[in-house]
Design a protein around this motif. Structure first.
Motif, mmCIF file in Angstrom:
data_model
loop_
_atom_site.group_PDB
_atom_site.id
_atom_site.type_symbol
_atom_site.label_atom_id
_atom_site.label_comp_id
_atom_site.label_asym_id
_atom_site.label_seq_id
_atom_site.Cartn_x
_atom_site.Cartn_y
_atom_site.Cartn_z
ATOM 1 N N TYR A 36 -0.831 3.086 -11.490
ATOM 2 C CA TYR A 36 -0.772 2.215 -10.318
ATOM 3 C C TYR A 36 -0.905 2.967 -8.999
ATOM 4 C CZ TYR A 36 0.774 -1.353 -13.604
ATOM 5 O OH TYR A 36 0.841 -2.225 -14.648
ATOM 6 N N SER A 37 -0.146 4.054 -8.873
ATOM 7 C CA SER A 37 -0.141 4.755 -7.586
ATOM 8 C C SER A 37 -1.497 5.366 -7.273
ATOM 9 C CB SER A 37 0.928 5.848 -7.590
ATOM 10 O OG SER A 37 2.202 5.244 -7.523
ATOM 11 N N LEU A 38 -2.108 5.969 -8.291
ATOM 12 C CA LEU A 38 -3.409 6.597 -8.089
ATOM 13 C C LEU A 38 -4.452 5.546 -7.710
ATOM 14 C CD1 LEU A 38 -5.242 9.054 -8.225
ATOM 15 C CD2 LEU A 38 -5.532 8.622 -10.667
ATOM 16 N N ALA A 39 -4.451 4.426 -8.438
ATOM 17 C CA ALA A 39 -5.420 3.373 -8.150
ATOM 18 C C ALA A 39 -5.212 2.824 -6.749
ATOM 19 C CB ALA A 39 -5.300 2.251 -9.180
ATOM 20 N N LYS B 117 11.386 2.315 -13.072
ATOM 21 C CA LYS B 117 12.218 2.432 -11.875
ATOM 22 C C LYS B 117 11.975 1.292 -10.892
ATOM 23 C CE LYS B 117 12.586 7.425 -12.102
ATOM 24 N NZ LYS B 117 11.670 8.546 -11.892
ATOM 25 N N GLY B 118 10.795 0.703 -10.929
ATOM 26 C CA GLY B 118 10.499 -0.403 -10.025
ATOM 27 C C GLY B 118 10.008 0.096 -8.683
ATOM 28 N N PHE B 119 9.646 -0.869 -7.845
ATOM 29 C CA PHE B 119 8.999 -0.578 -6.580
ATOM 30 C C PHE B 119 9.890 0.235 -5.644
ATOM 31 C CE2 PHE B 119 7.699 -1.653 -2.274
ATOM 32 C CZ PHE B 119 6.343 -1.431 -2.351
ATOM 33 N N LEU C 226 0.808 -1.216 0.000
ATOM 34 C CA LEU C 226 0.000 0.000 0.000
ATOM 35 C C LEU C 226 0.844 1.271 0.000
ATOM 36 C CD1 LEU C 226 -2.918 -0.990 2.387
ATOM 37 C CD2 LEU C 226 -3.118 -0.333 0.000
ATOM 38 N N VAL C 227 2.133 1.156 0.356
ATOM 39 C CA VAL C 227 2.993 2.346 0.326
ATOM 40 C C VAL C 227 3.070 2.939 -1.081
ATOM 41 C CG1 VAL C 227 4.436 1.668 2.274
ATOM 42 C CG2 VAL C 227 5.101 1.006 -0.037
#
Lengths: 294, 299
Positions: free
Chosen positions: B265-268, B45-47, B34-35
């Protein structure tokens, strides 16, 4: 229960029976309609002539579907998923329920584990992190992506745990005295005695795996690896409605092979139709199982 | 002493181990994931190396033009489902309880809980077919009474109603059986005593049957509170289209479109996190309420 034989009483019972019958048929009709369409000629189906009985009876759509390599491949993936997935699920349910059924005095780690697993029922990371984890585990496009992420079913484990707790303690104690270990006690005493509860859970797990579609659609990169329900999602449920106007949308529904879609829907529902009447006997026990505690 | 306990308990730990590892990976892994909601994630860039961006994703989320519409739809649809999903099965259970012929009763039960076991793919396929404005049997039936064809799945006026009705259609039979199971627990002596006192069937229903069902009703009603933000992704996703986003788009379908279709991804994740956060509160308080009101415990 006592029933009145007065005229109003009899009238009520007749009206009631009629209403319930109508309700039951209401649940059945849509399925019968789809079945009738699947056996009808495509012209009759497109003309909207089919009600509850096939018009221009023929088996062409079934012959077509059963020869379609995509459909058969998806069917086999589903069968693989159901058998493998149910086996893994049940193995984990049994091995999780047994230690957690022990009292905290006898198993010091229990309290920690209980919280650990109950928390997974309350909190979830949501769609995107779930997808990312499975992706970084390298499971995408493999059958294990459909089995491992949902393999621990805490709810089922809790149901079974409560069933285990209802078994006579003396059996376990006697087996311990005779020198049996936990492993032996689990498989030779607990599992055989819990067959009714296990049968319920097995059937529910099988139905769950058969019906799952979302994970297949998201986690399989290629449609060749879709299980049946994910495949049907792409075939039967069209999303491109957004791109066409209303009149287009309705004519689209007709030129697309309606009888073929109906046949596929019915074939995918068939295993459930065969199994579900037997569920009733079990699942009432299952439901009560979870709700009654000493 | 500790050694002895360890020797006695380690097989139990071993039994838990496989489930523990899988739950750690697939349940706790996504929770830590969730971060993402606080990062500007890019696949390249990856996680680990994607930069943090604080609450930017949340700011952006609240600026989405239809976010409140979507939240409103979600709550409205699920609230309607919860209410209808209580009233209909309770009524049917009471009516079934009045049936004296057991064979008939069993047949009705078996037929009404059939849709529960079918997936929303199957039911969605069936609904799309029977609700079609041109060839669907529902519109043909309405046509007999002179009603013009209705595009049930394409009109914002009808869509939420179709969602609620079809959800009730799928689930009422199953819930009915849960309530019927509660009815079998009522002591028959109560009815006999009531008859001697001259109570009619209606009075018996009112004063014996309904109170006998109350604990189960209270329990299921409180537990369903935890689902207020779950309006039914499987159902909506398989029935909706862009035409009915105004009335039918829910949080879960929005997350799907943002995350999977548009790869934001981040927004979702941020939208999902808001939903999870509120859901945890709702679920915990519903369990607490169920514990206080119905003495229900998970363990």
């Amino acid at each position: 229960m006592v029933h009145s034989s007065t005229l109003p009483g009899r009238l009520f019972r007749a009206a009631n029976a009629f209403f319930l019958l109508a309700l039951a048929l209401l649940c059945l009709f849509p399925l019968v309609n789809v079945l009738a369409v699947s056996f009808s000629s495509s012209t009759a189906a497109s003309a909207g002539m089919v009600k509850l009985w096939p018009v221009g009876f023929n088996l062409a759509s079934y012959r077509f579907v059963l020869q379609k390599p995509e459909f058969m491949r998806a069917l086999f993936i589903s069968l693989e998923r159901v058998s493998l997935g149910t086996a893994v699920n049940m193995l984990l349910t049994v091995t999780l329920a047994y230690p957690l059924a022990k009292e905290s005095v006898k198993f010091r780690g229990r309290t920690f584990y209980v919280w650990f697993f109950v928390l997974t029922m309350l909190v979830s990371g949501g769609l995107i992190p779930w997808y990312m984890v499975i992706k970084s585990a390298g499971l995408l496009d493999s059958i294990w992506a459909l089995i491992l992420p949902g393999a621990v079913n805490v709810y089922n484990a809790v149901l079974l745990l409560n069933f285990f707790r209802g078994l006579p303690k003396e059996l376990e104690e006697a087996a311990f005295v005779d020198g049996a270990g936990h492993w032996t006690i689990l498989w030779r005493i607990f599992v055989p005695l819990s067959m009714p509860a296990l049968a319920t859970l097995i059937l529910f797990t099988m139905v769950g795996h058969w019906n799952s579609w979302f994970d297949g659609m998201i986690l399989m990169n290629t449609p060749e690896h879709y299980p049946l329900q994910s495949y049907l999602q792409t075939v039967v449920i069209s999303h491109d409605l957004s791109l066409v106007t209303m009149s287009d949308a309705s004519s689209l529904a007709e030129v697309s092979d309606r009888t073929m879609k109906s046949a596929q829907i019915f074939l995918a529902a068939l295993p459930i139709l065969c199994v579900y009447p037997f569920l009733q006997r079990f699942f009432i026990k299952g439901v009560v199982l979870g709700s009654v505690k000493e | 002493m500790t050694g002895k306990r360890l020797k006695r308990e380690y097989p139990l730990h071993l039994l838990v181990l496989p489930s523990f590892v899988l739950a750690l990976l697939f349940s706790y892994g996504p929770i830590f994931g969730l971060v993402l909601a606080f990062k500007d994630f890019s696949v390249v860039k990856g996680f680990g190396r994607s930069p943090w961006n604080g609450f930017d994703n949340f700011d952006y989320m609240f600026q989405l033009p239809d976010i409140w519409q979507v939240v409103g739809n979600t709550v409205y649809i699920s609230a309607m489902k919860i209410v209808a999903g209580l009233i209909v099965p309770i009524t049917v259970a009471l009516l079934l309880n009045e049936v004296t012929k057991n064979v008939f009763k069993r047949w009705v039960q078996t037929l009404i809980y059939l849709p529960h076991f079918l997936s929303w793919i199957i039911l969605g396929g069936i609904l799309i077919d029977i609700l079609s404005p041109t060839s669907g049997i529902v519109n043909q039936f309405l046509g007999v009474f002179g009603v013009k064809p209705i595009f049930f799945l394409g009109s914002n006026a009808w869509f939420p109603g179709v969602l609620v009705a079809s959800d009730v259609w799928k689930e009422f039979g199953f819930s009915t059986i849960v309530y019927l199971a509660a009815l079998t627990g009522i002591n028959p002596a109560l009815y006999e005593a009531a008859v001697i006192d001259g109570a009619t069937r209606w009075k018996q229903t009112l004063h014996i049957t309904l109170p006998g069902m109350t604990p189960v009703i209270v329990l299921l009603a409180t537990l369903s509170l935890g689902n207020v933000l779950n309006a039914g992704f499987d159902q909506v996703f398989n029935l909706y289209s862009a035409q009915v986003y105004d009335s039918g788009d829910i949080i879960d379908t929005l997350v799907y479109r943002l995350g999977i279709e548009q790869a934001q991804y981040s927004l979702a994740t941020a939208v999902g996190l808001m939903k999870s956060g509120v859901s945890v509160l709702l679920i915990s308080s519903s369990y607490y309420l169920a514990y206080r009101l119905a003495n229900y415990r998970i363990f």
